[in-house]
Design a protein around this motif. Structure first.
Motif: not given
Length: 112
Positions: A101-106
């Protein structure tokens, strides 16, 4: 490194109630975010005024770049708080899906 050590005293805690995700930011964090967003809002109004006054394009573009940088600052602050609280908490609970989830956001932030 112990992930619990990354959590700050000023952290927010993301929760899921009835499938609705929410953040609970400290009053200090909320105040900082709102102050920054009020500044961005003022910059947007200023850009609109420059266009209405037929201001030289390069000057307007420079103001747009400044506004984008300020908005990126809001995103960085939110990402910092999110990583130090919600993400750490979820990893400590064994929920490794939060990493994706965080990687997609970044990735979304870096497209801009």
């Amino acid at each position: 490194m112990d992930l619990e050590m990354l959590s700050s005293d000023d952290s927010a805690c993301c929760t899921t109630d009835d499938e609705t995700r929410k953040s609970h930011h400290s009053e200090k964090t909320k105040k900082d975010l709102i102050t920054r967003l009020n500044r961005v809002e003022g910059q947007i109004r200023g850009i609109k005024g420059l266009i209405e006054k037929d201001t030289y394009c390069d000057d307007v573009i420079n103001q747009i770049a400044s506004t984008q940088a300020a908005l990126n600052g809001v995103a960085k602050l939110l990402l910092d708080r999110h990583m130090r609280s919600c993400v750490v908490d979820r990893i400590n609970e064994g929920d490794l899906d939060v990493v994706d989830e965080v990687l997609i956001t970044i990735q979304k932030l870096m497209k801009k």
